[in-house]
Write a protein that holds these residues in place. Sequence first.
Motif, PDB file in Angstrom:
ATOM      1  N   UNK A 149      17.809  46.795  45.008  1.00 27.28           N
ATOM      2  CA  UNK A 149      18.457  47.246  43.781  1.00 27.28           C
ATOM      3  C   UNK A 149      19.777  46.508  43.631  1.00 27.28           C
ATOM      4  N   UNK A 150      20.007  45.893  42.479  1.00 28.65           N
ATOM      5  CA  UNK A 150      21.277  45.238  42.176  1.00 28.65           C
ATOM      6  C   UNK A 150      22.069  46.162  41.260  1.00 28.65           C
ATOM      7  N   UNK A 151      23.046  46.860  41.813  1.00 28.46           N
ATOM      8  CA  UNK A 151      23.809  47.858  41.046  1.00 28.46           C
ATOM      9  C   UNK A 151      25.147  48.094  41.737  1.00 28.46           C
ATOM     10  N   UNK A 152      26.184  48.427  40.957  1.00 26.65           N
ATOM     11  CA  UNK A 152      27.509  48.713  41.506  1.00 26.65           C
ATOM     12  C   UNK A 152      28.019  50.099  41.133  1.00 26.65           C
ATOM     13  N   UNK A 153      27.353  50.803  40.233  1.00 24.98           N
ATOM     14  CA  UNK A 153      27.770  52.158  39.843  1.00 24.98           C
ATOM     15  C   UNK A 153      27.156  53.173  40.812  1.00 24.98           C
ATOM     16  N   UNK A 154      27.988  53.977  41.465  1.00 24.11           N
ATOM     17  CA  UNK A 154      27.467  54.931  42.436  1.00 24.11           C
ATOM     18  C   UNK A 154      26.662  56.023  41.757  1.00 24.11           C
ATOM     19  N   UNK A 155      27.015  56.368  40.505  1.00 22.80           N
ATOM     20  CA  UNK A 155      26.217  57.370  39.786  1.00 22.80           C
ATOM     21  C   UNK A 155      24.806  56.860  39.517  1.00 22.80           C
ATOM     22  N   UNK A 156      24.706  55.586  39.091  1.00 25.47           N
ATOM     23  CA  UNK A 156      23.389  55.006  38.836  1.00 25.47           C
ATOM     24  C   UNK A 156      22.597  54.866  40.133  1.00 25.47           C
ATOM     25  N   UNK A 157      23.293  54.509  41.208  1.00 24.32           N
ATOM     26  CA  UNK A 157      22.620  54.367  42.502  1.00 24.32           C
ATOM     27  C   UNK A 157      22.028  55.695  42.948  1.00 24.32           C
ATOM     28  N   UNK A 158      22.793  56.770  42.809  1.00 27.13           N
ATOM     29  CA  UNK A 158      22.301  58.086  43.235  1.00 27.13           C
ATOM     30  C   UNK A 158      21.133  58.559  42.385  1.00 27.13           C
ATOM     31  N   UNK A 159      21.113  58.177  41.109  1.00 21.97           N
ATOM     32  CA  UNK A 159      19.964  58.518  40.264  1.00 21.97           C
ATOM     33  C   UNK A 159      18.703  57.813  40.759  1.00 21.97           C
ATOM     34  N   UNK A 160      18.858  56.539  41.135  1.00 21.90           N
ATOM     35  CA  UNK A 160      17.720  55.797  41.676  1.00 21.90           C
ATOM     36  C   UNK A 160      17.275  56.403  43.003  1.00 21.90           C
ATOM     37  N   UNK A 161      18.223  56.838  43.819  1.00 23.80           N
ATOM     38  CA  UNK A 161      17.880  57.449  45.102  1.00 23.80           C
ATOM     39  C   UNK A 161      17.086  58.735  44.898  1.00 23.80           C
ATOM     40  N   UNK A 162      17.442  59.506  43.873  1.00 29.25           N
ATOM     41  CA  UNK A 162      16.694  60.730  43.584  1.00 29.25           C
ATOM     42  C   UNK A 162      15.246  60.417  43.219  1.00 29.25           C
ATOM     43  N   UNK A 163      15.039  59.272  42.565  1.00 30.39           N
ATOM     44  CA  UNK A 163      13.686  58.891  42.152  1.00 30.39           C
ATOM     45  C   UNK A 163      12.883  58.294  43.310  1.00 30.39           C
ATOM     46  N   UNK A 164      13.529  57.414  44.103  1.00 31.21           N
ATOM     47  CA  UNK A 164      12.807  56.681  45.144  1.00 31.21           C
ATOM     48  C   UNK A 164      12.697  57.457  46.457  1.00 31.21           C
ATOM     49  N   UNK A 165      13.645  58.364  46.734  1.00 36.17           N
ATOM     50  CA  UNK A 165      13.640  59.190  47.941  1.00 36.17           C
ATOM     51  C   UNK A 165      13.593  58.353  49.235  1.00 36.17           C
ATOM     52  N   UNK A 166      14.496  57.381  49.409  1.00 34.83           N
ATOM     53  CA  UNK A 166      14.507  56.613  50.660  1.00 34.83           C
ATOM     54  C   UNK A 166      15.146  57.419  51.782  1.00 34.83           C
ATOM     55  N   UNK A 167      14.911  56.978  53.018  1.00 30.85           N
ATOM     56  CA  UNK A 167      15.518  57.608  54.187  1.00 30.85           C
ATOM     57  C   UNK A 167      16.746  56.847  54.678  1.00 30.85           C
ATOM     58  N   UNK A 168      16.767  55.536  54.447  1.00 30.68           N
ATOM     59  CA  UNK A 168      17.892  54.696  54.871  1.00 30.68           C
ATOM     60  C   UNK A 168      18.292  53.802  53.705  1.00 30.68           C
ATOM     61  N   UNK A 169      19.608  53.743  53.443  1.00 32.25           N
ATOM     62  CA  UNK A 169      20.130  52.955  52.319  1.00 32.25           C
ATOM     63  C   UNK A 169      21.247  52.051  52.829  1.00 32.25           C
TER      64      UNK A 169
END
Length: 455
Positions: A149-169
């Motif tokens: 993921x190419x992103x710098x906004x932490x809010x956008x990153x957390x939204x993607x994390x909610x969708x993808x559900x990774x264990x390690x970032x």
Amino acid sequence: MAKKSKSAYVCTECGADFPGWSGQCNQCGAWNSIKEVKLSSGKTARDNSGYAGSRSEVRLLSEVNLAQAERISSGLAEFDRVLGGGIVSGSVVLIGGAPGAGKSTILLQAIAHIAQQLPVLYVSGEESLQQIAERAHRLQLNTAGIKMLAETSVQQICQVLDEEQPKVVIIDSIQVMYTADSDSAPGSVSQVRESASYLTQYAKRTGVSFFMVGHVTKDQSLAGPMTLSHIVDAQVVLSSTDDSRFRVLRADKNRFGSVGELGFFAMESSGLKEVKNPSAMFLSRAEKPSPGSVVTVLWEGTRPLLVEIQALVTESQYGNPRRLAVGLDQNRLAMLLAVLSRHGGIFTGNDEIYANVVGGIKVSETSTDLAIMVGVVSSLRDRIIPYDTVFFGEVGLNGEIRPVANGHARLNEAAKHGFKRAIIPKSNKPKDAVKNLQIHAVSNIQEALAVLADL
């Protein structure tokens, strides 16, 4: 009229707050370290359910479950050792190092191994995804399962994390991340602090493990506010030794393991490879023995480490002789010279003395006292110490040789590397003999110098 945003002034070195800007922090004495921090305007809704996770009820400490948290292996035993045995669920690790040290390389190697078992996400804010793909191809890594993921906004990153559900970032890097809660520019003190705090709260709430890459300043300390170190669970630094082929990973802070643990790697064309025997790495001594060269046994984290200490004593050309220590405490060197003069009868007040730890290791323990003193005597008298002799022990102000921790393990490490003789404190003498190792136990400086004369 637009509402004026509020500001505070915070020292980036110690975290002290001030009502206005000044050139020097009166708490830690650092110059030009006070930066303006834009306070949150409150425009953006933020989850304040609790820094360490979701809000919970008051419980008795005796009722808390003592089950050990399951750790995730990174595939690199040396990396896992520094982290305390692996990656803890919900932990936040800050990894720093100079440009080119290999921060992105070691994390890419680790996440490629983890991706074969668990879902992962690599967030890049500096490099393009093509650059990272080229590095992974050069390292010949299995990239199946690594989501990017190419992103710098932490809010956008957390939204993607909610969708993808990774264990390690992996966040590469925290200095380029920004949050809408702060009006200041990305990379500023407030943005780095707020972004790290936002991601840490997310990690504690969801159990996702984060690795944050951090830049370093010109003095090799991690850039950003001092509070950044307090926010994360672990802080590790990757640095190179005097030999550019090797890298040392050091834990400066770790809530899930011991502080001061070291991991050793060799930089090769295929990436960072673990060094299984770090003592051999630091014992590549010259073929011809020379005066002032002494071997000692350090205790770094949970294992012994053999290193060479060099001392040079030369006649002073000026009125004020120099005392220089590299990798050692300068004040401790001066103290040992005073003890050597008072209780050993060896005066060095008119000589320049230089001491160095070979390999770039920084020594913080006192077990090297005896080795430093022997090295100084060896150089002063131009006498060679046999290559098969090892020294360790703490020296007191009264000239006594004090014991050090883990003495038996240090002796076993020396014997494993072919050393035949050890001069150690009397209290560290083992009850059972160590195979192929002759032990000389001494209780004071006079006894140590007497043994040294017979070598």
